[in-house]
Design a protein around this motif. Structure first.
Motif, PDB file in Angstrom:
ATOM      1  N   MET A  34      28.269  14.366 -15.842  1.00 40.35           N
ATOM      2  CA  MET A  34      28.215  13.467 -16.988  1.00 40.35           C
ATOM      3  C   MET A  34      29.048  14.068 -18.117  1.00 40.35           C
ATOM      4  N   ASN A  35      29.711  13.229 -18.863  1.00 42.89           N
ATOM      5  CA  ASN A  35      30.574  13.677 -19.946  1.00 42.89           C
ATOM      6  C   ASN A  35      29.891  13.417 -21.281  1.00 42.89           C
ATOM      7  N   ARG A  36      29.001  14.314 -21.665  1.00 40.89           N
ATOM      8  CA  ARG A  36      28.277  14.158 -22.927  1.00 40.89           C
ATOM      9  C   ARG A  36      29.125  14.691 -24.079  1.00 40.89           C
ATOM     10  N   GLN A  37      28.902  14.125 -25.256  1.00 44.65           N
ATOM     11  CA  GLN A  37      29.681  14.491 -26.432  1.00 44.65           C
ATOM     12  C   GLN A  37      28.779  14.973 -27.561  1.00 44.65           C
ATOM     13  N   GLY A  38      29.364  15.720 -28.496  1.00 39.57           N
ATOM     14  CA  GLY A  38      28.714  16.099 -29.736  1.00 39.57           C
ATOM     15  C   GLY A  38      27.547  17.052 -29.571  1.00 39.57           C
ATOM     16  N   ALA A  39      26.798  17.187 -30.654  1.00 41.37           N
ATOM     17  CA  ALA A  39      25.653  18.103 -30.680  1.00 41.37           C
ATOM     18  C   ALA A  39      24.556  17.649 -29.726  1.00 41.37           C
ATOM     19  N   VAL A  40      24.305  16.346 -29.667  1.00 44.38           N
ATOM     20  CA  VAL A  40      23.304  15.820 -28.728  1.00 44.38           C
ATOM     21  C   VAL A  40      23.729  16.147 -27.300  1.00 44.38           C
ATOM     22  N   GLY A  41      24.988  15.931 -26.992  1.00 45.38           N
ATOM     23  CA  GLY A  41      25.495  16.237 -25.663  1.00 45.38           C
ATOM     24  C   GLY A  41      25.359  17.709 -25.320  1.00 45.38           C
ATOM     25  N   ALA A  42      25.642  18.572 -26.282  1.00 47.11           N
ATOM     26  CA  ALA A  42      25.517  20.015 -26.053  1.00 47.11           C
ATOM     27  C   ALA A  42      24.067  20.395 -25.761  1.00 47.11           C
ATOM     28  N   LEU A  43      23.136  19.874 -26.551  1.00 45.62           N
ATOM     29  CA  LEU A  43      21.714  20.168 -26.302  1.00 45.62           C
ATOM     30  C   LEU A  43      21.281  19.694 -24.926  1.00 45.62           C
ATOM     31  N   LEU A  44      21.680  18.484 -24.554  1.00 46.17           N
ATOM     32  CA  LEU A  44      21.307  17.956 -23.239  1.00 46.17           C
ATOM     33  C   LEU A  44      21.942  18.758 -22.107  1.00 46.17           C
ATOM     34  N   ASP A  45      23.202  19.160 -22.276  1.00 43.72           N
ATOM     35  CA  ASP A  45      23.851  19.977 -21.245  1.00 43.72           C
ATOM     36  C   ASP A  45      23.117  21.299 -21.043  1.00 43.72           C
ATOM     37  N   ILE A  46      22.748  21.950 -22.144  1.00 45.94           N
ATOM     38  CA  ILE A  46      22.049  23.233 -22.052  1.00 45.94           C
ATOM     39  C   ILE A  46      20.660  23.040 -21.462  1.00 45.94           C
ATOM     40  N   TYR A  47      19.981  21.988 -21.854  1.00 42.05           N
ATOM     41  CA  TYR A  47      18.646  21.704 -21.315  1.00 42.05           C
ATOM     42  C   TYR A  47      18.726  21.444 -19.808  1.00 42.05           C
ATOM     43  N   GLU A  48      19.696  20.641 -19.404  1.00 34.97           N
ATOM     44  CA  GLU A  48      19.864  20.338 -17.987  1.00 34.97           C
ATOM     45  C   GLU A  48      20.170  21.611 -17.194  1.00 34.97           C
ATOM     46  N   GLN A  49      21.032  22.475 -17.736  1.00 32.93           N
ATOM     47  CA  GLN A  49      21.367  23.725 -17.050  1.00 32.93           C
ATOM     48  C   GLN A  49      20.147  24.628 -16.943  1.00 32.93           C
ATOM     49  N   TYR A  72       7.470  16.837 -20.875  1.00 30.31           N
ATOM     50  CA  TYR A  72       7.173  15.461 -21.293  1.00 30.31           C
ATOM     51  C   TYR A  72       6.683  15.422 -22.739  1.00 30.31           C
ATOM     52  N   SER A  73       5.858  16.377 -23.119  1.00 34.83           N
ATOM     53  CA  SER A  73       5.320  16.396 -24.485  1.00 34.83           C
ATOM     54  C   SER A  73       6.421  16.512 -25.527  1.00 34.83           C
ATOM     55  N   TYR A  74       7.389  17.400 -25.285  1.00 32.14           N
ATOM     56  CA  TYR A  74       8.487  17.544 -26.248  1.00 32.14           C
ATOM     57  C   TYR A  74       9.268  16.237 -26.371  1.00 32.14           C
ATOM     58  N   ALA A  75       9.613  15.646 -25.231  1.00 31.99           N
ATOM     59  CA  ALA A  75      10.390  14.402 -25.258  1.00 31.99           C
ATOM     60  C   ALA A  75       9.593  13.263 -25.887  1.00 31.99           C
ATOM     61  N   ILE A  76       8.304  13.194 -25.595  1.00 30.03           N
ATOM     62  CA  ILE A  76       7.463  12.147 -26.176  1.00 30.03           C
ATOM     63  C   ILE A  76       7.311  12.343 -27.677  1.00 30.03           C
ATOM     64  N   SER A  77       7.230  13.580 -28.130  1.00 33.52           N
ATOM     65  CA  SER A  77       7.185  13.838 -29.573  1.00 33.52           C
ATOM     66  C   SER A  77       8.425  13.285 -30.262  1.00 33.52           C
ATOM     67  N   ILE A  78       9.577  13.516 -29.661  1.00 32.02           N
ATOM     68  CA  ILE A  78      10.837  12.991 -30.220  1.00 32.02           C
ATOM     69  C   ILE A  78      10.845  11.464 -30.151  1.00 32.02           C
ATOM     70  N   PHE A 116      13.794  11.605 -18.171  1.00 31.01           N
ATOM     71  CA  PHE A 116      13.026  11.008 -19.258  1.00 31.01           C
ATOM     72  C   PHE A 116      13.580  11.470 -20.608  1.00 31.01           C
ATOM     73  N   THR A 117      13.828  12.772 -20.728  1.00 36.23           N
ATOM     74  CA  THR A 117      14.360  13.336 -21.975  1.00 36.23           C
ATOM     75  C   THR A 117      15.729  12.747 -22.297  1.00 36.23           C
ATOM     76  N   GLU A 118      16.573  12.670 -21.291  1.00 35.11           N
ATOM     77  CA  GLU A 118      17.906  12.108 -21.484  1.00 35.11           C
ATOM     78  C   GLU A 118      17.819  10.657 -21.970  1.00 35.11           C
ATOM     79  N   ASN A 119      16.889   9.915 -21.432  1.00 38.61           N
ATOM     80  CA  ASN A 119      16.688   8.536 -21.864  1.00 38.61           C
ATOM     81  C   ASN A 119      16.224   8.470 -23.321  1.00 38.61           C
ATOM     82  N   VAL A 120      15.319   9.355 -23.708  1.00 37.18           N
ATOM     83  CA  VAL A 120      14.864   9.418 -25.105  1.00 37.18           C
ATOM     84  C   VAL A 120      16.046   9.686 -26.028  1.00 37.18           C
ATOM     85  N   PHE A 121      16.942  10.573 -25.599  1.00 42.04           N
ATOM     86  CA  PHE A 121      18.062  10.959 -26.448  1.00 42.04           C
ATOM     87  C   PHE A 121      19.134   9.873 -26.567  1.00 42.04           C
TER      88      PHE A 121
END
Length: 157
Positions: free
Chosen positions: A1-16, A61-67, A99-104
């Motif tokens: 996936m080609n994510r961009q910006g700060a959100v993309g960076a956070l998701l890439d690191i989380y996925e890794q 799930y709790s972290y993503a649901i909080s967001i 689920f987290t990616e969908n929230v973001f």
């Protein structure tokens, strides 16, 4: 996936980070999954690899649901489920990230940081976090438990 910006960076690191945890657990036998490896701990979430992974999935799930709920939604945290196989936990970890990616999808880069405490999320353990901080916490939470499992594998299995 080609994510961009700060959100993309956070998701890439989380996925890794989730991928790294999955690599650590994928060779654990289903029999070893449920063994009590820390008989001295008073923390029920840390007695076996099974309880650690259940805690990691539930917390993810709790972290993503909080967001998600911070964005004026009202989703309940799912119940903890003790799985009996590593395959189920591998699927659960994939699902947590999806689920987290969908929230973001609702989050923009300029929404990540919130300098005003009154506008941050209050966690169940009393901390106030903005979206970036709770996501960074989620990442480090997985890293800490990955380390714990690596040590259990090395010392007790």
């Amino acid at each position: 996936m080609n994510r961009q910006g700060a959100v993309g960076a956070l998701l890439d690191i989380y996925e890794q980070t989730i991928s790294d945890l999955k690599n650590v657990i994928k060779d654990i036998s289903d029999n070893d999954l449920t063994k009590i490896l820390d008989k001295k701990t008073t923390n029920e979430d840390c007695r076996s690899i099974q309880t650690i992974l259940t805690h990691v999935v539930s917390s993810g799930y709790s972290y993503a649901i909080s967001i998600h709920n911070y964005k004026e939604n009202n989703v309940e945290r799912p119940e903890k489920i003790l799985r009996l196989t590593i395959a189920e936990y591998l699927n659960d970890l994939t699902d947590v990230f999806a689920f987290t990616e969908n929230v973001f999808k609702e989050i923009k880069d300029d929404e990540l940081e919130q300098p005003v405490n009154s506008l941050k999320m209050q966690t169940s353990w009393g901390q106030c976090y903005d979206i970036e901080q709770i996501t960074e916490h989620a990442i480090v939470h997985i890293l800490r438990h990955k380390r714990q499992i690596e040590r259990m594998k090395r010392d007790k299995l």
